[in-house]
Design a protein around this motif. Structure first.
Motif, PDB file in Angstrom:
ATOM      1  N   ALA A 185       0.855  -1.184   0.000  1.00  0.00           N
ATOM      2  CA  ALA A 185       0.000   0.000   0.000  1.00  0.00           C
ATOM      3  C   ALA A 185       0.887   1.228   0.000  1.00  0.00           C
ATOM      4  N   GLN A 186       0.356   2.308  -0.525  1.00  0.00           N
ATOM      5  CA  GLN A 186       1.087   3.574  -0.576  1.00  0.00           C
ATOM      6  C   GLN A 186       0.577   4.476   0.544  1.00  0.00           C
ATOM      7  N   THR A 187       1.516   5.129   1.251  1.00  0.00           N
ATOM      8  CA  THR A 187       1.172   6.129   2.259  1.00  0.00           C
ATOM      9  C   THR A 187       1.927   7.407   1.909  1.00  0.00           C
ATOM     10  N   PRO A 188       1.582   8.519   2.531  1.00  0.00           N
ATOM     11  CA  PRO A 188       2.346   9.743   2.296  1.00  0.00           C
ATOM     12  C   PRO A 188       3.821   9.626   2.703  1.00  0.00           C
ATOM     13  N   LEU A 189       4.160   8.629   3.502  1.00  0.00           N
ATOM     14  CA  LEU A 189       5.546   8.427   3.916  1.00  0.00           C
ATOM     15  C   LEU A 189       6.237   7.322   3.128  1.00  0.00           C
ATOM     16  N   GLY A 190       5.591   6.816   2.110  1.00  0.00           N
ATOM     17  CA  GLY A 190       6.175   5.774   1.284  1.00  0.00           C
ATOM     18  C   GLY A 190       5.362   4.496   1.312  1.00  0.00           C
ATOM     19  N   LYS A 191       5.847   3.518   0.593  1.00  0.00           N
ATOM     20  CA  LYS A 191       5.150   2.240   0.498  1.00  0.00           C
ATOM     21  C   LYS A 191       5.289   1.450   1.793  1.00  0.00           C
ATOM     22  N   VAL A 192       4.234   0.696   2.093  1.00  0.00           N
ATOM     23  CA  VAL A 192       4.273  -0.231   3.221  1.00  0.00           C
ATOM     24  C   VAL A 192       3.888  -1.613   2.722  1.00  0.00           C
ATOM     25  N   LEU A 193       4.431  -2.603   3.393  1.00  0.00           N
ATOM     26  CA  LEU A 193       4.073  -3.992   3.161  1.00  0.00           C
ATOM     27  C   LEU A 193       3.119  -4.398   4.273  1.00  0.00           C
ATOM     28  N   LEU A 194       1.994  -4.973   3.904  1.00  0.00           N
ATOM     29  CA  LEU A 194       1.015  -5.479   4.853  1.00  0.00           C
ATOM     30  C   LEU A 194       1.107  -6.996   4.866  1.00  0.00           C
TER      31      LEU A 194
END
Length: 175
Positions: free
Chosen positions: A7-16
């Protein structure tokens, strides 16, 4: 079965990460301990309901809302000690910080002992597998020093600032 999604966040991509029902991980790309414990036998599937709920939670969080942690089914894997620390992190209110020493005192009281090492707390906080949602970014060093964050000090500062914490009053020390 283990599942993952990005997923994309304002702080960069995250892995869920999920077991199919519970959220088991949220890591920033390049974060220390990235994807720890999820192994190689994972299936990427953006459509797992917990991932849809998590992405919605993150969108609301980054738009300035204060979504409740208990809206998501969480199952971080860790020792009993780490589980205790992570539960305490969940009780730190949005927009507030606590010190490693504060949490050490709380864990000591919970365990019926006189003292607990703030460094041990730091280790548990640093291994939190569900970044942002289990708010390890709300933990600071003695006298408000901005110490260690597995996602990086800059992200910690931005998360705290987004919650309304005056990060100018916190000193940026990296450990």
């Amino acid at each position: 079965m283990k599942y993952a999604a990005k997923a994309q966040t304002p702080l960069g991509k995250v892995l869920l990460a999920s077991d199919g029902s519970y959220l088991t991980g949220v890591w920033f790309a390049g974060q220390k301990y990235y994807a720890a414990g999820i192994g190689n036998d994972i299936i990427y599937n953006q459509h797992i309901p917990i991932f849809t709920q998590t992405v919605s939670w993150l969108q609301r969080y980054f738009s300035g809302e204060n979504p409740k942690i208990d809206e998501l089914l969480l199952a971080p894997a860790g020792s009993t000690f780490r589980q205790i620390v992570w539960r305490i992190l969940c009780d730190i209110p949005y927009g507030h910080v606590r010190t490693y020493g504060d949490i050490a005192a709380e864990v000591a009281a919970y365990n019926g002992i006189k003292t607990m090492s703030a460094q041990a707390i730091g280790g548990a906080v640093g291994h939190n597998p569900i970044s942002i949602i289990i708010p390890c970014h709300r933990v600071v060093g003695a006298k408000g020093s901005l110490t260690g964050y597995a996602g990086g000090i800059e992200k910690k500062q931005r998360l705290l600032a987004a919650e309304g914490v005056d990060v100018r009053t916190l000193s940026a020390l990296v450990r």
